[in-house]
Design an enzyme around this catalytic site. Structure first.
Site, PDB file in Angstrom:
ATOM      1  N   LYS A 122      34.778  42.650  24.802  1.00 43.38           N
ATOM      2  CA  LYS A 122      33.853  43.777  24.325  1.00 43.38           C
ATOM      3  C   LYS A 122      34.476  44.924  24.910  1.00 43.38           C
ATOM      4  O   LYS A 122      34.539  45.126  26.051  1.00 43.38           O
ATOM      5  CB  LYS A 122      32.272  43.600  24.971  1.00 43.38           C
ATOM      6  N   ASP A 144      33.073  47.593  32.289  1.00 44.39           N
ATOM      7  CA  ASP A 144      33.454  48.876  31.854  1.00 44.39           C
ATOM      8  C   ASP A 144      32.534  50.033  32.776  1.00 44.39           C
ATOM      9  O   ASP A 144      32.949  51.016  33.172  1.00 44.39           O
ATOM     10  CB  ASP A 144      32.794  49.334  30.806  1.00 44.39           C
ATOM     11  N   TYR A 202      26.834  43.461  37.982  1.00 43.52           N
ATOM     12  CA  TYR A 202      25.997  44.755  37.571  1.00 43.52           C
ATOM     13  C   TYR A 202      24.811  45.148  38.349  1.00 43.52           C
ATOM     14  O   TYR A 202      24.956  46.436  38.791  1.00 43.52           O
ATOM     15  CB  TYR A 202      25.841  44.757  36.037  1.00 43.52           C
TER      16      TYR A 202
END
Length: 519
Positions: free
Chosen positions: A372, A300, A265
């Site tokens: 998640k 995501d 990330y």
């Protein structure tokens, strides 16, 4: 063929082996380098705390002083504890203050002095790790006393006003309304600060600063609410950015339960140097493993910049890489909150069936992980009625595919920072779907050879093909070429590169030594 999707176990094993091959050179790189944040985390475990009058943490001052005198490649533990002995100082924070004033000089000792410094450093750091052990045991006792939520997935809700003293009542209200996990998102830009702010804060922007005191305050407040509700309410923050190892350490010391901790990330979305990130990430996950903290990974985010249909396989590849990196650092499957998201454009034909295929693929590839599942954000338009319906579809996919952690979607996403009333409506949506269809995953089986199975097989096949290409060129090259989230991040660029050093022959890190010992 196995499971509801009829996945080929040979192909699944092949995917994991390819992820291992792609990830191992990165692990080797992480094992042979250190960073300023890793070394600061070591000193935090050894007891350094507080900040100078300008708000600069003493741990930063101390590491900077050591680096100025002897460099980073030896590690800071031995020079610091050698200086403690030479100066006749017993408190490492006091040594940091003296170093900041320029009254201490550091050196790399040898012989008996080096042996003594190593022994003293290990003793001090071990005391910090024992505190993390005690906080983990405390969590276990509280979960046993209060109980876990009755249902899965756990309901995960974000709270962040910028003011920790406003966050606390909002978090408690959210827990009373049904939230099982409270996530306090960080102030905008904190991931790019190369220090951790000190104390309770009230001035965050679009989030609240992550500090040890803010962690302590929120954990104490949620402990009160856990007693009130008769279920343990979990707390989440972020171990990412330039201070990833320190955030992980502070989370362990203050008994946080989950931390956002993705392998890529910071590289992709904050332009942090890849080597810095992978070194920091490995140490932080070792701490998470010791603390029993569930990591939440960030796949995501790829789908906010890349197309969720065309690039679905990159999510699967990242999940497999995150799994490999996590296992190598000591995390068990039960601590892997691997991420994925409901981000297909709702105007795409059969978008709901595609989402089902992707979510079920993740569930079957990682059957023991508390996945998640993230709500729609990219295609929210400001139409709150449409947004609430999309969130309902998202919640339904979560129940049909047995997700572990369900982040509550907001119908005002991308419009305003949600009001308490927005959160209440969103939680009503979740409660209705879980109440009406919470066991639907037991009954839902896609048609053999049908649309959902075919889509899942295609995504897995494309993931294997991509992993084969990564193996031919290296993961760092793939990242540099924009393979994930279409962001191109070369290994010789990015923020924080000047805070990375290759280990010297006498490098010593007592925290890593303890964390890597067989339990």
């Amino acid at each position: 063929m196995t499971g509801k999707l009829g996945l080929d176990p040979v192909l699944v094993s092949r995917a994991r082996e390819l992820a291992r091959r792609a990830g191992q050179p990165v692990v080797d790189l992480a094992r042979s380098h250190t960073t300023v944040s890793v070394e600061r985390a070591v000193l935090r475990l050894a007891g350094v705390s507080g900040a100078d009058p300008d708000g600069i943490p003493w741990v930063n001052r101390l590491v900077d002083a050591v680096v100025a005198d002897v460099g980073l490649g030896h590690g800071v533990a031995v020079p610091v504890f050698d200086a403690l002995a030479r100066e006749g100082v017993s408190d490492v924070t006091l040594l940091a203050q003296k170093a900041a004033a320029g009254s201490v000089r550091f050196e790399v000792p040898s012989g008996k002095a080096a042996t003594a410094a190593r022994r003293a450093a290990r003793k001090a750091v071990a005391a910090g790790i024992r505190r993390i052990d005690r906080r983990r045991a405390e969590r276990d006792r509280l979960v046993k006393r209060h109980g876990d939520p009755k249902q899965r997935p756990w309901i995960y809700l974000i709270v962040a006003t910028g003011d920790i003293y406003e966050d606390i009542p909002q978090a408690q209200a959210a827990a009373r309304a049904g939230a099982d996990v409270i996530a306090v998102i960080r102030s905008t830009g904190q991931s790019l600060l190369d220090y951790v702010p000190e104390g309770a804060t009230r001035e965050g922007f679009a989030g609240t600063y992550a500090t040890q005191e803010n962690f302590r305050l929120m954990r104490a407040a949620l402990d009160e609410t856990s007693r009130e509700l008769g279920r343990y309410v979990r707390l989440t923050n972020y171990a990412s950015g330039l201070c990833m190892p320190e955030m992980a350490t502070l989370a362990g010391l203050e008994r946080l339960d989950m931390m956002l901790n993705d392998s890529m990330y910071g590289i992709l979305f904050r332009d942090i140097n890849p080597i810095r990130t992978f070194v920091d990430q490995r140490f932080s996950r070792q701490v998470h493993a010791r603390a029993g903290i569930i990591i939440n990974t960030g796949e995501d985010n790829y789908l906010t910049t890349a197309d969720a249909v065309d690039e679905a396989h990159t999510v699967t590849v990242s999940q497999l890489l995150n799994e490999f990196f996590a296992h190598e650092a000591g995390l068990s499957d039960g601590l892997l909150g691997l991420g994925h998201a409901f981000e297909i454009n709702p105007d795409v034909p059969e978008s709901f069936r595609l989402e089902l295929a992707h979510a079920l693929l993740a569930r079957e590839l990682f059957p023991d992980a508390p996945l998640k599942w993230m709500p729609p954000t990219k295609h929210m338009t400001g139409d709150v009625f449409r947004g609430n319906l999309l969130d309902g579809f998202f919640n339904l996919v979560g129940t049909m595919t047995g997700q572990g952690i369900l982040l509550v979607g907001m119908m005002t996403e991308a419009v305003v920072t949600p009001w308490l009333s927005d959160r209440d409506v969103a939680l009503q949506n979740v409660r209705y779907v879980l109440g009406a269809a919470g066991g639907l995953h037991e009954d839902f089986v896609p048609a053999p050879g049908g649309f959902i199975q075919q889509r899942a097989h295609r995504v897995l096949g494309e993931a294997v093909e991509l992993l084969e290409r990564i193996g031919e060129q290296s993961l760092l090259t793939a990242i540099a070429e924009g393979t994930f989230g279409i962001m191109k991040r070369p290994a010789d660029r990015g923020k924080g590169l000047d805070g990375v050093a290759r280990h010297e022959g006498d490098y010593y890190n007592p925290a890593t030594e303890i964390l890597e010992q067989p339990s």
